[in-house]
Write an enzyme that holds these catalytic residues in place. Structure first.
Site, short mmCIF file in Angstrom:
data_model
loop_
_atom_site.label_atom_id
_atom_site.label_comp_id
_atom_site.label_asym_id
_atom_site.label_seq_id
_atom_site.Cartn_x
_atom_site.Cartn_y
_atom_site.Cartn_z
N ASN A 134 0.88 -1.17 0.00
CA ASN A 134 0.00 0.00 0.00
C ASN A 134 0.91 1.21 0.00
O ASN A 134 1.51 1.55 1.02
CB ASN A 134 -0.89 -0.03 1.25
CG ASN A 134 -1.67 1.26 1.42
OD1 ASN A 134 -1.77 2.07 0.50
ND2 ASN A 134 -2.22 1.47 2.61
N LYS A 147 0.22 4.29 -0.33
CA LYS A 147 -0.34 5.52 0.26
C LYS A 147 -0.05 6.72 -0.66
O LYS A 147 -0.04 6.57 -1.86
CB LYS A 147 0.18 5.72 1.68
CG LYS A 147 0.04 4.45 2.52
CD LYS A 147 0.28 4.65 3.98
CE LYS A 147 0.05 3.32 4.70
NZ LYS A 147 0.14 3.43 6.14
N HIS A 188 -9.38 1.74 4.50
CA HIS A 188 -8.12 1.88 5.23
C HIS A 188 -8.32 2.83 6.42
O HIS A 188 -9.07 3.80 6.31
CB HIS A 188 -7.02 2.39 4.30
CG HIS A 188 -5.68 2.30 4.95
ND1 HIS A 188 -5.23 3.27 5.81
CD2 HIS A 188 -4.73 1.33 4.92
CE1 HIS A 188 -4.03 2.90 6.27
NE2 HIS A 188 -3.72 1.73 5.75
N GLU A 244 -6.60 5.12 7.56
CA GLU A 244 -6.30 6.54 7.29
C GLU A 244 -7.49 7.22 6.62
O GLU A 244 -7.74 8.40 6.82
CB GLU A 244 -5.03 6.65 6.44
CG GLU A 244 -3.79 6.38 7.29
CD GLU A 244 -2.65 5.73 6.54
OE1 GLU A 244 -2.63 5.76 5.30
OE2 GLU A 244 -1.77 5.16 7.23
N GLU A 294 -5.87 -4.73 10.28
CA GLU A 294 -4.84 -3.74 10.56
C GLU A 294 -5.13 -3.01 11.87
O GLU A 294 -5.91 -2.05 11.87
CB GLU A 294 -4.77 -2.72 9.42
CG GLU A 294 -4.41 -3.33 8.08
CD GLU A 294 -3.72 -2.32 7.17
OE1 GLU A 294 -2.59 -2.59 6.77
OE2 GLU A 294 -4.30 -1.25 6.90
N GLY A 339 2.15 2.32 10.61
CA GLY A 339 3.12 3.41 10.46
C GLY A 339 3.79 3.82 11.75
O GLY A 339 4.45 4.85 11.82
N SER A 391 3.01 -2.15 10.23
CA SER A 391 4.46 -2.26 10.46
C SER A 391 5.00 -3.67 10.20
O SER A 391 5.91 -4.12 10.88
CB SER A 391 4.83 -1.77 11.87
OG SER A 391 4.41 -0.42 12.05
P1 PGA Z 1 2.70 0.27 7.52
O1 PGA Z 1 1.26 0.49 6.84
O2 PGA Z 1 3.20 -1.06 7.02
O3 PGA Z 1 3.53 1.41 7.10
O4 PGA Z 1 2.44 0.21 9.00
C1 PGA Z 1 0.38 -0.57 6.66
C2 PGA Z 1 -0.90 -0.04 6.07
O5 PGA Z 1 -1.31 1.06 6.42
O6 PGA Z 1 -1.53 -0.72 5.26
#
Ligand code: PGA
Length: 251
Positions: free
Chosen positions: A9, A11, A95, A97, A167, A173, A213
């Protein structure tokens, strides 16, 4: 045995030329790693460049969001039909976010999911608890409620085109990762919810990824867990070497 799915992903990262370069760099590193599906979900404007760079390889390209209406006055949004005509196979929906910064709710996630499935896209449906929910011991209730609401009125046939990405929001993140046991347990809770909604066979088949992460160092252990069928990877998907190590771990 469920087939593992490793999805990046990106982003809001990578211009089209950067997208092309990253895929060119990743391609040889994941060539022949055919025991899992490999997907990059990329910003809308990168789709074309990413597809060109990935052509003929084992990398598939997805989008990061889709609107629920077929068309109309939704400035800045993209429809499922538009994605489909661009040759996109997958789309991330819900997601954290988007839920956190752009007002997505389980209701709009459900609408988007249905629109994408009806257009023939495969959906990577994201859900997961926030930190307070885990601390207060209500993770199981939260993820099963999200599963039920986000998949409301999705048929068992359509479910074959759904991947769920568990998630935990506190792990995205942040460098904090769920332990393999936590990831396994909560992916298991989601699988049980699917079993109640759609029956044991559908639950056995559905791919449930872990995201938050996941990186080159922790992927193998997370992916070794029975209920963890892959990863949705943010930060580490922007580094060809790290991403390819995760793909290797899924072999
Ligand atoms: P990250 O993001 O691996 O940077 O924690 C995962 C995601 O948001 O899908």
């Amino acid at each position: 045995m469920r087939r593992k799915v490793i999805a990046g992903n990106w982003k809001m990262n990578m211009t089209p030329s950067q997208a092309k370069a990253l895929i060119e760099e990743t391609k040889p590193l994941v060539a022949g790693k055919d025991n899992c599906d490999i997907i990059f979900c990329v910003p809308f404007v990168d789709i074309h460049a990413a597809q060109e760079a990935a052509a003929g390889s084992n990398i598939k390209i997805g989008a990061e969001n889709v609107h629920f209406a077929p068309k109309g006055a939704y400035t800045g949004e993209i429809s499922a039909e538009m994605l489909k005509e661009c040759g996109v196979d997958y789309v991330i929906i819900g997601h954290s976010e988007r839920r956190q910064y752009f007002g997505e709710t389980d209701e709009t996630v459900n609408l988007r999911t249905k629109a994408a499935l009806e257009a023939g896209l495969k959906v990577i449906l994201c859900l997961g608890e926030v930190k307070e929910e885990r601390v207060n011991g209500i993770t199981d209730e939260v993820v099963s409620m999200q599963t039920k609401l986000d998949l409301k009125d999705v048929t068992v046939d359509q479910l074959a085109n759904v991947i769920i990405a568990y998630e935990p929001v506190w792990a995205i993140g942040t460098g904090l990762t769920a332990t393999p046991e936590q990831a396994d347990e909560t992916c298991g809770v989601i699988r049980n919810t699917i079993a109640k909604m759609y029956g044991a066979e559908a639950a056995e088949k559905i791919v449930i990824q872990y995201g938050g992460s996941m990186n080159a160092a922790n992927a193998a252990e997370l992916l070794s867990k029975e209920n963890v069928d892959g990863g949705l990877i943010g930060g580490a998907s922007l580094k060809a070497k790290d991403f390819s190590i995760i793909v290797n771990a899924a072999q």
